[in-house]
Design a protein around this motif. Structure first.
Motif, PDB file in Angstrom:
ATOM      1  N   PHE A  98       3.629   6.770   7.448  1.00  0.00           N
ATOM      2  CA  PHE A  98       3.135   6.425   6.116  1.00  0.00           C
ATOM      3  C   PHE A  98       2.717   7.690   5.372  1.00  0.00           C
ATOM      4  CE2 PHE A  98       1.905   2.403   8.422  1.00  0.00           C
ATOM      5  CZ  PHE A  98       2.828   1.593   7.783  1.00  0.00           C
ATOM      6  N   LYS A  99       3.013   7.719   4.101  1.00  0.00           N
ATOM      7  CA  LYS A  99       2.525   8.794   3.240  1.00  0.00           C
ATOM      8  C   LYS A  99       1.193   8.409   2.609  1.00  0.00           C
ATOM      9  CE  LYS A  99       6.901  10.968   1.838  1.00  0.00           C
ATOM     10  NZ  LYS A  99       7.744  11.306   0.657  1.00  0.00           N
ATOM     11  N   SER A 100       1.021   7.131   2.375  1.00  0.00           N
ATOM     12  CA  SER A 100      -0.166   6.630   1.679  1.00  0.00           C
ATOM     13  C   SER A 100      -1.380   6.608   2.606  1.00  0.00           C
ATOM     14  CB  SER A 100       0.104   5.220   1.147  1.00  0.00           C
ATOM     15  OG  SER A 100      -1.088   4.516   0.927  1.00  0.00           O
ATOM     16  N   GLU A 101      -2.482   7.187   2.150  1.00  0.00           N
ATOM     17  CA  GLU A 101      -3.733   7.157   2.911  1.00  0.00           C
ATOM     18  C   GLU A 101      -4.216   5.714   3.083  1.00  0.00           C
ATOM     19  OE1 GLU A 101      -6.747   8.146   5.224  1.00  0.00           O
ATOM     20  OE2 GLU A 101      -5.251   9.575   4.512  1.00  0.00           O
ATOM     21  N   GLU A 102      -4.023   4.909   2.035  1.00  0.00           N
ATOM     22  CA  GLU A 102      -4.427   3.497   2.090  1.00  0.00           C
ATOM     23  C   GLU A 102      -3.644   2.753   3.171  1.00  0.00           C
ATOM     24  OE1 GLU A 102      -4.469  -0.472  -0.801  1.00  0.00           O
ATOM     25  OE2 GLU A 102      -4.067   1.502  -1.669  1.00  0.00           O
ATOM     26  N   ALA A 103      -2.340   3.030   3.255  1.00  0.00           N
ATOM     27  CA  ALA A 103      -1.515   2.379   4.281  1.00  0.00           C
ATOM     28  C   ALA A 103      -1.932   2.825   5.680  1.00  0.00           C
ATOM     29  CB  ALA A 103      -0.042   2.685   4.043  1.00  0.00           C
ATOM     30  N   ARG A 104      -2.240   4.105   5.837  1.00  0.00           N
ATOM     31  CA  ARG A 104      -2.672   4.609   7.157  1.00  0.00           C
ATOM     32  C   ARG A 104      -3.977   3.945   7.589  1.00  0.00           C
ATOM     33  NH1 ARG A 104      -0.503   9.716   5.378  1.00  0.00           N
ATOM     34  NH2 ARG A 104      -2.526  10.367   4.565  1.00  0.00           N
ATOM     35  N   LYS A 139       2.933   1.623  -3.384  1.00  0.00           N
ATOM     36  CA  LYS A 139       2.149   1.437  -4.604  1.00  0.00           C
ATOM     37  C   LYS A 139       2.467   2.548  -5.623  1.00  0.00           C
ATOM     38  CE  LYS A 139      -2.693   0.718  -5.928  1.00  0.00           C
ATOM     39  NZ  LYS A 139      -4.090   0.686  -5.394  1.00  0.00           N
ATOM     40  N   SER A 153       0.833  -1.211   0.000  1.00  0.00           N
ATOM     41  CA  SER A 153       0.000   0.000   0.000  1.00  0.00           C
ATOM     42  C   SER A 153       0.860   1.251   0.000  1.00  0.00           C
ATOM     43  CB  SER A 153      -0.914   0.014   1.233  1.00  0.00           C
ATOM     44  OG  SER A 153      -1.836  -1.049   1.199  1.00  0.00           O
ATOM     45  N   GLU A 154       1.904   1.251   0.835  1.00  0.00           N
ATOM     46  CA  GLU A 154       2.750   2.436   0.980  1.00  0.00           C
ATOM     47  C   GLU A 154       3.582   2.711  -0.281  1.00  0.00           C
ATOM     48  OE1 GLU A 154       4.765   5.722   2.964  1.00  0.00           O
ATOM     49  OE2 GLU A 154       2.772   4.814   2.892  1.00  0.00           O
TER      50      GLU A 154
END
Length: 310
Positions: free
Chosen positions: A255-261, A211, A208-209
């Protein structure tokens, strides 16, 4: 005929049934009357009396008759009663106790069961998928995994069930991205990223992060993370903040990714997964052990006020 051979007689089979009943009687309490056992188990009173005598001979129980007050349970050997009753302790699998949080969870499980007069056997296994497979193949009665792993597994294997949820932060405090080079302060293209394909949480968070980024994935097991980062065989890896070695040694970033968060929230909760077909049996063995008791002991271990014991 030895005492144990006597258990295979008619009286012995009654003793097995009464042993199971006595597991629920606390030491110091009055046991049911002979007439009560006779009616409940549809057997003669004489058979009940012989069975109780057999349990005393085996030193599984110690009784005291107090006239019109009834008969009281003075002492019992819980493990011996379970063995006679044919009730084996629950067997569970959980992550390797590499962090104080997992040591606390293991200690909480062991001591909460002991405090409830029960025994539990825990084995420690790397990878949530491996623990789920142990439940599916009946090598384990239950598995402790994250909510994320549980949800993914239930979609694939609808026969599985979540029996208990232990709440946020019971499994992991938080995940971060750990960086091998202390000069770096963010992820970038061209990095070599360590990923453990047997760990659904670490794998999903990693993918996720990163991607859409131009990175190289290096397949490892999570026990190698520290060494691989230290020797710079990988540039970054997602891992738990509960691992003090990594936290103290390496730079870490959010995390930068919203999905990872979002995914990270589902990795923080520990859940108990069982085979749904065995729910009644496992719930019966679990008994009165409460989540609050497990979590209280886990917290004490994390705070350093209790020594881990598992």
């Amino acid at each position: 005929m030895t005492m144990w051979e006597k258990l295979y007689s008619k009286n012995g089979l009654t003793a097995k049934n009464i042993a199971k009943e006595l597991l629920d009687v606390e030491i110091g309490e009055k046991i049911p009357r002979v007439a009560d056992y006779s009616e409940k188990l549809s057997i003669g009173r004489g058979t009940v009396q012989i069975a109780l005598g057999l349990l005393e001979e085996l030193k599984a129980i110690r009784l005291e008759a107090r006239g019109h007050l009834g008969t009281f349970l003075i002492d019992k050997d819980i493990e011996l009663l379970q063995e006679i009753a044919g009730i084996s302790p629950l067997i569970g699998t959980m992550p390797l106790p590499y962090s104080r949080k997992y040591e606390g969870l293991a200690t909480g499980m062991v001591e909460a069961f002991e405090n409830a007069g029960k025994k539990i056997n825990l084995s420690y296994m790397r990878g949530g998928l491996n623990r789920i497979e142990a439940v599916r193949t009946k090598r384990s009665d239950f598995a402790i995994v994250s909510k994320l792993t549980a949800n993914n597994s239930l979609e694939k294997y609808p026969g599985l069930q979540v029996m208990k949820r232990l709440g946020a932060n019971s499994y992991v405090s938080a995940h971060k991205v750990f960086l091998a080079d202390s000069e770096e302060d963010s992820i970038r293209n061209g990095m070599r990223i360590g990923v453990d394909m047997d760990s659904p949480d670490q794998k999903e968070l990693t993918f996720s992060e990163f991607k859409g980024m131009d990175v190289e994935y290096v397949y490892i097991n999570y026990m190698q993370l520290f060494d691989m980062l230290q020797t710079k065989q990988i540039d970054a890896a997602v891992w738990s903040m509960d691992d003090k070695r990594l936290k103290q040694m390496f730079t870490f970033v959010d995390f930068k990714s919203e999905e990872a968060r979002k995914t990270s929230k589902d990795t923080s909760e520990a859940v108990i997964v069982i085979d749904g077909a065995r729910k009644e049996e496992i719930v019966d063995k679990w008994g009165t052990v409460a989540n609050e008791d497990i979590l209280s002991i886990q917290n004490q271990v994390e705070e350093g006020t209790k020594i881990p014991r598992y």
